[in-house]
Design an enzyme around this catalytic site. Structure first.
Site, PDB file in Angstrom:
ATOM      1  N   TYR A  45       0.556   4.644   0.744  1.00  0.00           N
ATOM      2  CA  TYR A  45      -0.002   5.661   1.441  1.00  0.00           C
ATOM      3  C   TYR A  45       1.378   7.560   1.747  1.00  0.00           C
ATOM      4  O   TYR A  45       0.757   7.646   1.380  1.00  0.00           O
ATOM      5  CB  TYR A  45      -1.334   5.018   2.525  1.00  0.00           C
ATOM      6  CG  TYR A  45      -2.648   4.384   1.603  1.00  0.00           C
ATOM      7  CD1 TYR A  45      -2.574   4.347   0.515  1.00  0.00           C
ATOM      8  CD2 TYR A  45      -3.387   4.454   2.298  1.00  0.00           C
ATOM      9  CE1 TYR A  45      -3.424   4.428  -0.315  1.00  0.00           C
ATOM     10  CE2 TYR A  45      -5.215   4.396   1.620  1.00  0.00           C
ATOM     11  CZ  TYR A  45      -4.947   4.334   0.876  1.00  0.00           C
ATOM     12  OH  TYR A  45      -6.324   3.594  -0.088  1.00  0.00           O
ATOM     13  N   SER A  46       0.853   6.946   2.936  1.00  0.00           N
ATOM     14  CA  SER A  46       1.877   7.090   3.471  1.00  0.00           C
ATOM     15  C   SER A  46       3.179   8.958   2.022  1.00  0.00           C
ATOM     16  O   SER A  46       4.372   6.896   1.927  1.00  0.00           O
ATOM     17  CB  SER A  46       2.772   7.130   5.496  1.00  0.00           C
ATOM     18  OG  SER A  46       1.109   6.612   5.408  1.00  0.00           O
ATOM     19  N   GLU A  94     -11.629  -1.936   6.964  1.00  0.00           N
ATOM     20  CA  GLU A  94     -10.411  -2.502   7.899  1.00  0.00           C
ATOM     21  C   GLU A  94     -11.188  -2.048   9.145  1.00  0.00           C
ATOM     22  O   GLU A  94     -10.533  -3.207  10.130  1.00  0.00           O
ATOM     23  CB  GLU A  94      -9.464  -1.915   7.599  1.00  0.00           C
ATOM     24  CG  GLU A  94      -8.342  -1.575   6.319  1.00  0.00           C
ATOM     25  CD  GLU A  94      -6.886  -0.218   6.934  1.00  0.00           C
ATOM     26  OE1 GLU A  94      -6.981   0.368   6.685  1.00  0.00           O
ATOM     27  OE2 GLU A  94      -5.819  -1.369   7.494  1.00  0.00           O
ATOM     28  N   GLN A 116       0.687  -1.315   0.227  1.00  0.00           N
ATOM     29  CA  GLN A 116      -0.548  -0.394   0.472  1.00  0.00           C
ATOM     30  C   GLN A 116       0.818   1.543  -0.257  1.00  0.00           C
ATOM     31  O   GLN A 116       1.714   1.765   0.599  1.00  0.00           O
ATOM     32  CB  GLN A 116      -0.916  -0.300   1.423  1.00  0.00           C
ATOM     33  CG  GLN A 116      -1.693   0.750   1.172  1.00  0.00           C
ATOM     34  CD  GLN A 116      -2.479   1.588   3.028  1.00  0.00           C
ATOM     35  OE1 GLN A 116      -1.893   0.887   4.183  1.00  0.00           O
ATOM     36  NE2 GLN A 116      -3.634   1.449   2.483  1.00  0.00           N
ATOM     37  N   ASN A 171      -2.752   7.645  17.287  1.00  0.00           N
ATOM     38  CA  ASN A 171      -3.660   7.927  18.741  1.00  0.00           C
ATOM     39  C   ASN A 171      -4.183   9.540  18.645  1.00  0.00           C
ATOM     40  O   ASN A 171      -5.186   9.573  19.146  1.00  0.00           O
ATOM     41  CB  ASN A 171      -3.115   6.558  19.719  1.00  0.00           C
ATOM     42  CG  ASN A 171      -3.418   5.531  19.765  1.00  0.00           C
ATOM     43  OD1 ASN A 171      -3.094   5.127  18.450  1.00  0.00           O
ATOM     44  ND2 ASN A 171      -3.108   4.379  21.097  1.00  0.00           N
ATOM     45  N   GLU A 172      -2.954  10.286  18.171  1.00  0.00           N
ATOM     46  CA  GLU A 172      -3.524  11.461  18.319  1.00  0.00           C
ATOM     47  C   GLU A 172      -4.573  11.737  17.670  1.00  0.00           C
ATOM     48  O   GLU A 172      -5.183  12.385  17.995  1.00  0.00           O
ATOM     49  CB  GLU A 172      -2.232  12.191  18.746  1.00  0.00           C
ATOM     50  CG  GLU A 172      -1.241  11.817  19.823  1.00  0.00           C
ATOM     51  CD  GLU A 172      -0.547  11.296  19.439  1.00  0.00           C
ATOM     52  OE1 GLU A 172      -0.501  10.133  20.889  1.00  0.00           O
ATOM     53  OE2 GLU A 172      -0.332   9.772  19.016  1.00  0.00           O
TER      54      GLU A 172
END
Length: 751
Positions: free
Chosen positions: A484-485, A600, A482, A737-738
């Site tokens: 993406y980032s 997901e 993937q 998580n932020e």
């Protein structure tokens, strides 16, 4: 209406809401309880008139229905309404009387003519044998002992007293005016009242033994938890509204990210409590053997969640939070009283940890779960099972081998429609398969092909794309990654800068992709690229399928904190991609990306591997000799075990919600991601603490040892250290998580 399910329960909840708004308004309540002679039974006659006192009892006893869910519906609103009248203790004591057949006494409770108090507490552990004793001389039972801070004891006509008779606990009925009783009254922290009771050779009536007592305690725990849920929800509603409207330095408090994240944590705490409470309610009403342990788990979790919500609400309201004129302080005081009632959290957590239910999933009687369990145990190759049990590195050929076995037997691509070669499973079946496969040590299904790009292709792709790519995804003959980032676009994916410029029949792609897991194994990459510059960053993004053998692609390995090569940086320099590899329309990539991420959600909490890890850590703890440090580790592990059970409850509930058409863009997936990763990290930290000095050992090469060999204690500790190190990644990738807390806060307070 958190716990109301049936039409009758929904009507009951609505009636309670309107009744308490009218009869127990905060200011009137404050004055009643601030009097020199507080009116703590002001609502009791009306409770009887409205039929509320009959809710916890069966129709045969003259009640409304008698299920624990019925009880929870009332207790939620008692919490929201800050009711001090003795409803719960009367319900629990009345249930015991109903079990022993004293329906005449139950009818008096329903009519409001008799009030009972439950005299059980003697210390912090409600499961210890009482020091209070009972004796029988052939004609009369007599009770001797002391019970501490019995709520509502000063108001009661009679007590149900727990005492030991012939070495076993039993319950006894004692009238409040009986000779030999000493009643020392007290005002409680929540403005209710009670008394410590001393029984000296008091005449009593035996009503039941240990089994009924256990059922009563479970109802009491769940009743307190349901009350906590009602308080937590009401407190959150008030706090979130305050954050939206109260201004500081000219802007709303809700604009400060620190407060947004704390609000998100309050929301998650309340969600955990209410979903685990719902699971316990179902277990008790179904008569399941694990119901008592689940009741302990929810009492412990509700206490923790209530403390967090109550304390944060007071702090966020500032000076008004500690004012007696606002309900926030009253909610916080009641939550503190609940924590002191019916045992401390550690006693409940340790009881839960030592039960089998701590490492089980809530799938009682599910034939598909049994089918998957049997299939995995029968068909998983021994060497792969050994790798899974030890936590060794799973290689590409291992994944491919297992996925081919699954495909051959109809267990691969279960979520795909049957027309494309899948199983057509609903979300509940998908969750069951993922959990059960993990619990039986099967490798995870690598998601980039079958769970990510496959659904994109059969939903948005052309017929030619479906024909070309779907068969090889199903057979695992084509491996995907993937893209993406990027270096400056991780969680902020809309800021991606990799470009794709149309030149004739091709796109020329230039840029860099970062943190691309298993790209060094991949044959193809599904990639987000920018095909157009636009004022809104989400526009102009397109979805391309790129052959990883194309000239101009360089894969650079990234070694992560655990010393392993999982992920990569990809450089794309004038990479020529056929325009026919565009999925959907140009500029439609953001929509496709959101669709992909929504697929997901089923596995986002990943509870199966966490339950397996918990089981392993329990075994580690069993091998440790008794000591103060072992006790501390046990308490920490028990807390994590309860949190994991709450995660399982939320996961099952959210999957059901999505299956029934619930919105998929709400905060639920973010809650699962945050709590799932935090619990994983907590578990691995506890494991290293248990390992002691061996917790410092970590050699990445141990992951690649032959699973058929013996592993010494140092090598096993090394594998656990790897679990700890790689666990730090989970709260970062897939949206930190932020960022997840930002998503949650937007859904509850806006902005």
């Amino acid at each position: 209406m958190t716990f109301a399910v049936t039409e009758a329960q929904i009507m009951l909840a609505d009636m309670l809401h309107r009744f308490l708004q009218s009869e127990n308004e905060l200011e009137a309540r404050r004055h009643r309880l601030a009097n020199p002679q507080p009116e703590r039974l002001a609502l009791w006659p009306r409770f009887a008139e409205q039929g509320i006192l009959g809710v916890p009892f069966s129709e045969g006893a003259g009640g409304f229905g008698g299920s624990v869910r019925d009880l929870a519906v009332v207790m939620e609103h008692i919490g929201r309404g800050l009711v001090v009248e003795p409803f719960l203790v009367s319900a629990v004591c009345g249930w015991l009387l109903e079990q022993c057949g004293d329906l005449e006494e139950v009818s008096r409770i329903i009519a409001g003519q008799r009030i009972y108090a439950f005299a059980h507490a003697e210390g912090g552990d409600p499961f210890e044998l009482p020091a209070t004793t009972a004796s029988y001389d052939g004609e009369t039972y007599r009770v001797n002992g002391t019970k501490l801070a019995v709520r509502h004891a000063d108001l009661a006509n009679a007590f149900i007293v727990t005492a030991v008779l012939d070495g076993a606990p039993a319950c006894f009925q004692v009238e409040s005016g009986e000779a030999g009783i000493s009643i020392e009254g007290s005002r409680f922290i929540d403005a209710s009242s009670g008394a410590s009771l001393r029984f000296k050779n008091c005449t009593a009536k035996r009503i039941c033994g240990a089994q009924a007592l256990q059922g009563a305690l479970a109802r009491y725990f769940v009743g307190l938890a349901a009350e906590t849920c009602g308080i937590a929800l009401a407190t959150n509603e008030a706090t979130f509204a305050y954050l939206r409207t109260r201004k500081q330095f000219g802007v709303a408090l809700s604009s400060f990210q620190a407060l947004q994240h704390r609000a998100a944590d309050m929301f998650m705490a309340a969600e955990e409590a209410r979903h685990l409470c719902d699971m316990a309610i179902e277990a008790i009403d179904a008569g399941r053997p694990d119901s008592s342990e689940l009741a302990s788990a929810v009492k412990a979790l509700a206490d923790t969640s209530g403390r967090r919500v109550g304390h944060e609400a007071v702090q966020m309201h500032g000076g008004m939070g500690v004012s007696d004129e606002l309900n926030i302080s009253h909610f916080a005081r009641r939550l503190a009283a609940i924590r002191a009632e019916m045992g401390g959290g550690d006693a409940h957590r340790l009881r839960y940890l030592n039960s089998s239910v701590a490492v089980e999933v809530d799938g009682h009687g599910d034939p598909f779960r049994a089918e998957v369990r049997e299939f995995v145990r029968t068909n998983l190759p021994v060497e792969l099972k050994r790798k899974g049990a030890l936590g060794l590195e799973i290689e590409k050929e291992d994944y491919v081998r297992w996925q081919k076995i699954l495909y051959k037997n109809g267990y691969f691509a279960g979520a795909w429609p049957k027309e494309y070669g899948g199983g057509g499973w609903d979300l509940a079946r998908q969750l069951t398969f993922v959990q059960e496969a993990a619990l039986n040590r099967a490798p995870m299904i690598m998601p980039y092909g079958v769970n990510m790009v496959g659904p994109v292709i059969y939903t948005f792709g052309t017929d030619e794309q479906k024909r070309r790519y779907l068969p090889d995804i199903l057979s695992s003959d084509c491996w995907w990654c993937q893209g993406y980032s990027e270096p400056n676009a991780g969680s902020d994916l809309a800021s991606l800068k990799t470009t794709a410029t149309r030149v004739g029949d091709d796109y020329i792609v230039n840029g860099t992709k970062m943190w691309t897991t298993e790209a060094h194994w991949a044959d193809m990459m599904h990639c987000l690229v920018r095909t157009e510059r636009n004022d809104k960053p989400q526009r102009g993004i397109s979805f391309l399928l790129i052959d990883m053998k194309t000239p101009g692609i360089t894969v650079h390995p990234i070694v992560t904190i655990d010393g392993q090569h999982h992920t990569n940086q990809i450089f794309l320099d004038d990479v020529r991609v056929p325009a026919e590899n565009l999925v959907g329309m140009e500029g439609n990539g953001w929509t496709i990306a959101k669709f992909l991420l929504s697929n997901e959600r089923v596995a986002i909490a990943d509870t199966g591997p966490k339950l397996l890890l918990l089981s392993h850590i329990r075994q580690l703890l069993d091998d440790v000799s008794p000591s103060p440090l072992r006790t501390i580790a046990s308490v920490k592990l028990a807390e994590a075990a309860v949190e994991l059970k709450a995660l399982c409850a939320m996961e099952a509930s959210f999957v059901k919600y999505w299956s029934e058409g619930g919105a998929r863009d709400g905060p639920q997936a973010s809650v699962l991601k945050v709590r799932g990763t935090e619990i994983l990290q907590k578990l691995s930290e506890i494991a290293l603490e248990i390992e002691g000095p061996l917790g410092a050992i970590h050699d990445p090469e141990d992951l690649n040892r032959d699973g058929a060999l013996d592993f010494n204690s140092s090598q096993r500790a090394s594998l656990m250290a790897n679990q700890y190190l790689y666990g730090r990644c989970w709260s970062i990738f897939g949206g930190t998580n932020e960022i997840q807390r930002n998503i949650i806060s937007r859904s509850i307070i806006g902005r």
